[in-house]
Design a protein around this motif. Structure first.
Motif, PDB file in Angstrom:
ATOM      1  N   MET A   1      40.883 -92.331  65.216  1.00 30.34           N
ATOM      2  CA  MET A   1      40.739 -92.918  66.523  1.00 30.34           C
ATOM      3  C   MET A   1      40.634 -94.430  66.346  1.00 30.34           C
ATOM      4  SD  MET A   1      37.950 -92.031  69.466  1.00 30.34           S
ATOM      5  CE  MET A   1      38.760 -90.501  69.868  1.00 30.34           C
ATOM      6  N   HIS A   2      41.326 -95.142  67.167  1.00 31.39           N
ATOM      7  CA  HIS A   2      41.402 -96.593  67.069  1.00 31.39           C
ATOM      8  C   HIS A   2      40.181 -97.264  67.731  1.00 31.39           C
ATOM      9  CE1 HIS A   2      43.439-100.422  66.678  1.00 31.39           C
ATOM     10  NE2 HIS A   2      43.006-100.720  67.883  1.00 31.39           N
ATOM     11  N   PHE A   3      39.760 -98.381  67.156  1.00 35.62           N
ATOM     12  CA  PHE A   3      38.749 -99.217  67.806  1.00 35.62           C
ATOM     13  C   PHE A   3      39.180-100.669  67.727  1.00 35.62           C
ATOM     14  CE2 PHE A   3      37.222 -99.075  63.418  1.00 35.62           C
ATOM     15  CZ  PHE A   3      36.905-100.394  63.158  1.00 35.62           C
ATOM     16  N   SER A   4      38.748-101.441  68.686  1.00 40.10           N
ATOM     17  CA  SER A   4      39.045-102.867  68.734  1.00 40.10           C
ATOM     18  C   SER A   4      37.931-103.540  69.522  1.00 40.10           C
ATOM     19  CB  SER A   4      40.396-103.097  69.414  1.00 40.10           C
ATOM     20  OG  SER A   4      40.694-104.465  69.428  1.00 40.10           O
ATOM     21  N   SER A   5      37.520-104.702  69.053  1.00 44.08           N
ATOM     22  CA  SER A   5      36.444-105.420  69.733  1.00 44.08           C
ATOM     23  C   SER A   5      36.528-106.891  69.356  1.00 44.08           C
ATOM     24  CB  SER A   5      35.089-104.849  69.311  1.00 44.08           C
ATOM     25  OG  SER A   5      34.067-105.336  70.133  1.00 44.08           O
ATOM     26  N   THR A   6      35.982-107.744  70.211  1.00 43.77           N
ATOM     27  CA  THR A   6      35.964-109.173  69.913  1.00 43.77           C
ATOM     28  C   THR A   6      34.584-109.766  70.196  1.00 43.77           C
ATOM     29  OG1 THR A   6      36.705-109.807  72.116  1.00 43.77           O
ATOM     30  CG2 THR A   6      38.417-109.498  70.453  1.00 43.77           C
ATOM     31  N   ILE A   7      34.313-110.841  69.491  1.00 47.75           N
ATOM     32  CA  ILE A   7      33.105-111.628  69.718  1.00 47.75           C
ATOM     33  C   ILE A   7      33.548-113.083  69.804  1.00 47.75           C
ATOM     34  CG2 ILE A   7      30.862-112.382  68.833  1.00 47.75           C
ATOM     35  CD1 ILE A   7      30.775-109.824  67.138  1.00 47.75           C
ATOM     36  N   ASP A   8      33.093-113.794  70.813  1.00 49.42           N
ATOM     37  CA  ASP A   8      33.353-115.231  70.930  1.00 49.42           C
ATOM     38  C   ASP A   8      32.098-115.986  70.539  1.00 49.42           C
ATOM     39  OD1 ASP A   8      36.065-115.211  71.891  1.00 49.42           O
ATOM     40  OD2 ASP A   8      35.284-114.443  73.775  1.00 49.42           O
ATOM     41  N   TYR A   9      32.250-116.912  69.595  1.00 46.71           N
ATOM     42  CA  TYR A   9      31.131-117.720  69.121  1.00 46.71           C
ATOM     43  C   TYR A   9      31.361-119.186  69.487  1.00 46.71           C
ATOM     44  CZ  TYR A   9      29.587-113.847  66.121  1.00 46.71           C
ATOM     45  OH  TYR A   9      29.131-112.647  65.646  1.00 46.71           O
ATOM     46  N   PRO A  10      30.291-119.906  69.835  1.00 48.55           N
ATOM     47  CA  PRO A  10      30.407-121.330  70.189  1.00 48.55           C
ATOM     48  C   PRO A  10      30.296-122.232  68.960  1.00 48.55           C
ATOM     49  CG  PRO A  10      28.177-120.598  70.590  1.00 48.55           C
ATOM     50  CD  PRO A  10      28.939-119.398  70.111  1.00 48.55           C
ATOM     51  N   ALA A  11      31.093-121.942  67.946  1.00 43.05           N
ATOM     52  CA  ALA A  11      31.078-122.737  66.715  1.00 43.05           C
ATOM     53  C   ALA A  11      32.461-122.646  66.077  1.00 43.05           C
ATOM     54  CB  ALA A  11      30.018-122.195  65.758  1.00 43.05           C
ATOM     55  N   ASP A  12      32.755-123.583  65.165  1.00 36.00           N
ATOM     56  CA  ASP A  12      34.070-123.547  64.529  1.00 36.00           C
ATOM     57  C   ASP A  12      34.147-122.430  63.493  1.00 36.00           C
ATOM     58  OD1 ASP A  12      32.872-124.524  62.157  1.00 36.00           O
ATOM     59  OD2 ASP A  12      33.394-126.587  62.636  1.00 36.00           O
ATOM     60  N   VAL A  13      35.368-122.157  63.026  1.00 38.60           N
ATOM     61  CA  VAL A  13      35.601-121.051  62.098  1.00 38.60           C
ATOM     62  C   VAL A  13      34.776-121.209  60.831  1.00 38.60           C
ATOM     63  CG1 VAL A  13      37.349-119.900  60.667  1.00 38.60           C
ATOM     64  CG2 VAL A  13      37.895-120.533  63.022  1.00 38.60           C
ATOM     65  N   GLU A  14      34.680-122.427  60.305  1.00 36.82           N
ATOM     66  CA  GLU A  14      33.928-122.652  59.073  1.00 36.82           C
ATOM     67  C   GLU A  14      32.453-122.289  59.253  1.00 36.82           C
ATOM     68  OE1 GLU A  14      36.077-124.902  60.382  1.00 36.82           O
ATOM     69  OE2 GLU A  14      37.648-124.906  58.864  1.00 36.82           O
ATOM     70  N   ALA A  15      31.876-122.663  60.395  1.00 36.55           N
ATOM     71  CA  ALA A  15      30.458-122.350  60.657  1.00 36.55           C
ATOM     72  C   ALA A  15      30.251-120.847  60.808  1.00 36.55           C
ATOM     73  CB  ALA A  15      29.972-123.089  61.905  1.00 36.55           C
ATOM     74  N   VAL A  16      31.178-120.172  61.474  1.00 36.52           N
ATOM     75  CA  VAL A  16      31.044-118.723  61.653  1.00 36.52           C
ATOM     76  C   VAL A  16      31.222-118.011  60.315  1.00 36.52           C
ATOM     77  CG1 VAL A  16      31.992-116.665  62.791  1.00 36.52           C
ATOM     78  CG2 VAL A  16      31.729-118.800  64.085  1.00 36.52           C
ATOM     79  N   ALA A  17      32.185-118.434  59.509  1.00 38.45           N
ATOM     80  CA  ALA A  17      32.367-117.830  58.185  1.00 38.45           C
ATOM     81  C   ALA A  17      31.124-118.054  57.318  1.00 38.45           C
ATOM     82  CB  ALA A  17      33.608-118.404  57.504  1.00 38.45           C
TER      83      ALA A  17
END
Length: 164
Positions: A1-17
């Motif tokens: 069964m497939h799943f998909s989800s997203t999260i939006d963060y108020p920071a740049d990619v480097e900070a989130v990584a």
């Protein structure tokens, strides 16, 4: 069964990584799932990193009609293997979730990409349960649990980034 989800963060990619690779964040996320026990490990290889989270979870996350199949707790191993950043600074990972003693496997990908003034983390994957007659309802329960875990990560991630 497939799943998909997203999260939006108020920071740049480097900070989130950096957040996703921070053992403190990983431990806070594990604690927020209600884990009875957890062990987190982050291994770096240049700019790539792998996060392995071992959890002992109460079966309250399992639908009541399936709890007798798993006992009083379930042991879960989540492995997120993040590649080094691409030329555009986006990041991708593979993820796998193994539930010990239960023939259910979760596998997928995660992707971090710049989005407006922040970053979007996208989850995409499949849940496979190899249990005759009960496979589909167990897969649905696992997909629902993935959604709950993503919600926990969103909440803990936003708290983490706000505090920085």
């Amino acid at each position: 069964m497939h799943f998909s989800s997203t999260i939006d963060y108020p920071a740049d990619v480097e900070a989130v990584a950096a957040m996703l690779a921070d053992p403190e964040f990983v431990a806070r996320k594990a604690a927020a799932t209600g884990a009875l026990e957890s062990h987190e490990e982050v291994v770096r290889d240049g700019e790539a990193f792998t996060v392995t989270t071992r959890l002992k979870l109460p079966t309250t996350m399992v639908p009541a009609k399936f709890r007798s199949l798993v006992g009083e707790a379930i042991e879960v191993v989540l492995i997120e293997a993040w590649a080094a950043p691409a030329a555009n600074r986006s990041r991708s990972s593979t993820l796998s979730l193994d539930i010990h003693g239960v023939p259910v496997r979760v596998s997928g990908t995660q992707h971090l990409a710049a989005s407006g003034a922040g970053t979007t983390e996208t989850y995409d994957g499949e849940v496979k349960a190899s249990i005759p007659l009960f496979g589909r309802p167990i897969e649905q329960a696992a997909v629902d649990t993935v959604g709950q875990v993503v919600d926990v990560e969103r909440r803990i991630g936003l708290e983490y980034l706000t505090a920085r």
